[in-house]
Design a protein around this motif. Sequence first.
Motif, mmCIF file in Angstrom:
data_model
loop_
_atom_site.group_PDB
_atom_site.id
_atom_site.type_symbol
_atom_site.label_atom_id
_atom_site.label_comp_id
_atom_site.label_asym_id
_atom_site.label_seq_id
_atom_site.Cartn_x
_atom_site.Cartn_y
_atom_site.Cartn_z
ATOM 1 N N VAL A 137 -9.065 5.842 -6.096
ATOM 2 C CA VAL A 137 -7.855 6.005 -5.290
ATOM 3 C C VAL A 137 -6.902 4.832 -5.511
ATOM 4 N N TYR A 138 -7.462 3.653 -5.775
ATOM 5 C CA TYR A 138 -6.636 2.457 -5.861
ATOM 6 C C TYR A 138 -5.601 2.502 -6.987
ATOM 7 N N GLY A 139 -6.003 2.910 -8.184
ATOM 8 C CA GLY A 139 -5.081 2.920 -9.325
ATOM 9 C C GLY A 139 -3.791 3.679 -9.045
ATOM 10 N N PRO A 140 -3.881 4.942 -8.636
ATOM 11 C CA PRO A 140 -2.652 5.691 -8.324
ATOM 12 C C PRO A 140 -1.857 5.072 -7.169
ATOM 13 N N TRP A 141 -2.562 4.527 -6.170
ATOM 14 C CA TRP A 141 -1.871 3.902 -5.033
ATOM 15 C C TRP A 141 -1.107 2.666 -5.508
ATOM 16 N N GLU A 142 -1.742 1.866 -6.374
ATOM 17 C CA GLU A 142 -1.087 0.673 -6.916
ATOM 18 C C GLU A 142 0.127 1.065 -7.760
ATOM 19 N N GLU A 143 -0.036 2.052 -8.621
ATOM 20 C CA GLU A 143 1.056 2.483 -9.501
ATOM 21 C C GLU A 143 2.268 2.970 -8.709
ATOM 22 N N SER A 144 2.037 3.500 -7.524
ATOM 23 C CA SER A 144 3.153 3.969 -6.696
ATOM 24 C C SER A 144 3.685 2.876 -5.767
ATOM 25 N N GLY A 145 3.159 1.656 -5.883
ATOM 26 C CA GLY A 145 3.673 0.530 -5.098
ATOM 27 C C GLY A 145 2.992 0.292 -3.776
ATOM 28 N N HIS A 146 1.772 0.803 -3.604
ATOM 29 C CA HIS A 146 1.001 0.643 -2.358
ATOM 30 C C HIS A 146 1.766 1.130 -1.121
#
Length: 143
Positions: free
Chosen positions: A105-114
Amino acid sequence: MKTFAILTALFASASAFAPSTPAARPSMALNVDLANGAMSFDRVCREWRCKYTGDKTDSESLEAISKVVDEYLPELKKLDGVTVNRLVCGACLDFKLMTTVPLEVYGPWEESGHPPEAEFLEKIKAIEGVSLVETQTITNMEI
């Protein structure tokens, strides 16, 4: 000093939080090894923190921060597998909101700016008595 800089750069990038391949760790396919395999992690935490003023039992700035948390908590709770922790230190006058999610879940969340990080941070920066607004990404593993 070079080693520290290299490690800092490694953990600052999203690739540092990429899961190990199943062949490398068959029983824990979604773990990332640290310390030559002596440690691993399977979750990543994004910490939002600041300093507040006043006494922990009677602080207008901490009360205002709480209202911002209440506003954004429903959005954070939508993340798959999320755990949200609130930490308040009355001695140091620290406030922390720690959002922990599984690696996948973290990768996509990080890529979208948290999200909703930017909006949350702007709102707490505007609160009188709030200072040192910062973020940090931390590995997490229940042991």
